[in-house]
Design a protein around this motif. Structure first.
Motif, short mmCIF file in Angstrom:
data_model
loop_
_atom_site.label_atom_id
_atom_site.label_comp_id
_atom_site.label_asym_id
_atom_site.label_seq_id
_atom_site.Cartn_x
_atom_site.Cartn_y
_atom_site.Cartn_z
N MET A 1 86.51 -43.95 -10.02
CA MET A 1 85.54 -44.94 -9.58
C MET A 1 85.06 -45.81 -10.75
SD MET A 1 84.07 -45.89 -6.85
CE MET A 1 82.64 -46.47 -6.10
N THR A 2 84.80 -45.21 -11.90
CA THR A 2 84.34 -45.97 -13.04
C THR A 2 85.43 -46.87 -13.60
OG1 THR A 2 84.85 -44.15 -14.54
CG2 THR A 2 82.59 -44.28 -13.70
N ILE A 3 86.67 -46.45 -13.47
CA ILE A 3 87.79 -47.29 -13.92
C ILE A 3 87.86 -48.55 -13.06
CG2 ILE A 3 90.30 -47.44 -14.15
CD1 ILE A 3 90.26 -44.47 -14.90
N ALA A 4 87.69 -48.40 -11.74
CA ALA A 4 87.71 -49.55 -10.83
C ALA A 4 86.55 -50.49 -11.14
CB ALA A 4 87.65 -49.09 -9.38
N ALA A 5 85.38 -49.93 -11.40
CA ALA A 5 84.21 -50.76 -11.72
C ALA A 5 84.43 -51.49 -13.04
CB ALA A 5 82.95 -49.89 -11.79
N ALA A 6 85.00 -50.81 -14.01
CA ALA A 6 85.28 -51.45 -15.30
C ALA A 6 86.30 -52.57 -15.13
CB ALA A 6 85.77 -50.41 -16.30
N ALA A 7 87.31 -52.33 -14.30
CA ALA A 7 88.33 -53.35 -14.05
C ALA A 7 87.72 -54.58 -13.38
CB ALA A 7 89.46 -52.78 -13.20
N ILE A 8 86.83 -54.34 -12.46
CA ILE A 8 86.16 -55.46 -11.77
C ILE A 8 85.30 -56.26 -12.75
CG2 ILE A 8 84.39 -56.02 -10.04
CD1 ILE A 8 85.58 -53.72 -8.34
N VAL A 9 84.57 -55.55 -13.60
CA VAL A 9 83.72 -56.22 -14.60
C VAL A 9 84.59 -57.02 -15.56
CG1 VAL A 9 82.19 -55.81 -16.57
CG2 VAL A 9 81.80 -54.61 -14.42
N MET A 10 85.70 -56.43 -16.01
CA MET A 10 86.59 -57.14 -16.93
C MET A 10 87.20 -58.37 -16.26
SD MET A 10 88.41 -54.01 -18.99
CE MET A 10 89.64 -55.08 -19.67
N PHE A 11 87.61 -58.24 -15.00
CA PHE A 11 88.18 -59.37 -14.27
C PHE A 11 87.14 -60.48 -14.12
CE2 PHE A 11 89.16 -61.58 -10.26
CZ PHE A 11 90.42 -62.07 -10.59
N GLY A 12 85.93 -60.10 -13.73
CA GLY A 12 84.85 -61.08 -13.59
C GLY A 12 84.52 -61.75 -14.91
N GLY A 13 84.50 -60.96 -15.98
CA GLY A 13 84.25 -61.52 -17.31
C GLY A 13 85.36 -62.49 -17.71
N GLY A 14 86.59 -62.14 -17.40
CA GLY A 14 87.72 -63.03 -17.69
C GLY A 14 87.62 -64.35 -16.94
N LEU A 15 87.24 -64.27 -15.68
CA LEU A 15 87.07 -65.50 -14.89
C LEU A 15 85.95 -66.36 -15.47
CD1 LEU A 15 87.45 -64.32 -11.19
CD2 LEU A 15 89.03 -65.71 -12.52
N PHE A 16 84.86 -65.72 -15.87
CA PHE A 16 83.74 -66.45 -16.45
C PHE A 16 84.16 -67.14 -17.74
CE2 PHE A 16 80.05 -66.62 -19.30
CZ PHE A 16 79.24 -67.46 -18.56
N LEU A 17 84.89 -66.42 -18.60
CA LEU A 17 85.35 -67.02 -19.85
C LEU A 17 86.30 -68.18 -19.59
CD1 LEU A 17 85.88 -63.90 -22.15
CD2 LEU A 17 84.13 -65.69 -22.35
N ARG A 18 87.18 -68.03 -18.61
CA ARG A 18 88.11 -69.12 -18.26
C ARG A 18 87.34 -70.34 -17.79
NH1 ARG A 18 92.80 -71.22 -16.89
NH2 ARG A 18 93.27 -71.91 -14.79
N PHE A 19 86.34 -70.12 -16.95
CA PHE A 19 85.51 -71.22 -16.47
C PHE A 19 84.82 -71.92 -17.64
CE2 PHE A 19 81.23 -72.62 -15.27
CZ PHE A 19 81.55 -73.61 -14.36
N ARG A 20 84.27 -71.15 -18.57
CA ARG A 20 83.58 -71.73 -19.73
C ARG A 20 84.55 -72.53 -20.61
NH1 ARG A 20 78.15 -71.93 -20.14
NH2 ARG A 20 78.39 -71.69 -22.36
N MET A 21 85.78 -72.04 -20.76
CA MET A 21 86.78 -72.76 -21.55
C MET A 21 87.14 -74.08 -20.89
SD MET A 21 89.19 -69.61 -22.98
CE MET A 21 90.63 -70.54 -22.63
N ILE A 22 87.30 -74.06 -19.58
CA ILE A 22 87.62 -75.29 -18.85
C ILE A 22 86.48 -76.29 -18.99
CG2 ILE A 22 87.93 -76.26 -16.53
CD1 ILE A 22 89.51 -73.66 -15.86
N GLU A 23 85.25 -75.83 -18.85
CA GLU A 23 84.09 -76.71 -18.99
C GLU A 23 84.00 -77.27 -20.40
OE1 GLU A 23 81.81 -77.90 -16.67
OE2 GLU A 23 83.38 -77.14 -15.38
#
Length: 174
Positions: free
Chosen positions: A1-23
């Motif tokens: 369960m914690t691995i899935a939560a960590a993966a979701i957090v990492m994926f969300g963080g990656g999307l956020f960083l991508r958005f910031r780079m595009i901006e």
């Protein structure tokens, strides 16, 4: 369960960083192209891209570059934050924009883009006849001529309604 939560957090963080780079790239692109001297050496499609990027920066969404042959007389379509639909014609001209170009754009608005606010953006100036055609049209047409373009590119004025919008002739309201 914690691995899935960590993966979701990492994926969300990656999307956020991508958005910031595009901006950040968008802001850098806009800052590098606010001078009319740079606009004057752009191609028509580069100018259309600059206009689209500026609209996104202003808060427009669903901004789509339609330019090229078969665009129906409209280069960009977009939706304002309040939901208003916009159809934009870009004219990267060193010469003046004449009445035939304005009439063609008004025809496109009447036929395929009914209900859209029409915006004609040019790096040049409109002839007296072209301006009269635009100002006397049944459908509202926003004009952004050379001087207004310089102010719009630097963020001094906006296309958004209620936030010191441009009106016919490129003169800000209020």
């Amino acid at each position: 369960m914690t691995i899935a939560a960590a993966a979701i957090v990492m994926f969300g963080g990656g999307l956020f960083l991508r958005f910031r780079m595009i901006e950040a790239r968008r802001a850098q692109f806009l800052a590098a192209n606010t001078e009319l001297a740079k606009v004057d050496v752009m191609t028509g499609s580069q100018f259309e891209h600059l206009v689209a990027e500026r609209m996104i920066h202003e808060g427009f969404h669903r901004v789509r570059e339609r330019g090229r042959s078969g665009d129906g007389g409209v280069d960009i379509v977009a939706v304002a934050p309040g939901g208003g639909r916009y159809a934009i014609q870009c004219k990267r001209y060193t010469r003046t924009v004449g009445a035939p170009e304005v009439r063609n754009f008004l025809g496109a608005l009447a036929n395929a883009f009914d209900g859209h606010t029409g915006v004609l953006i040019t790096s040049g100036r409109l002839t007296r006849q072209a301006r009269e055609e635009a100002l006397n049209a049944r459908q509202r047409l926003v004009l952004v001529e050379r001087d207004g373009l310089a102010d719009w590119l630097t963020g001094k004025i906006t296309l958004l309604p209620g936030r010191r919008p441009l009106v016919g002739g490129g003169e800000p309201v209020g």
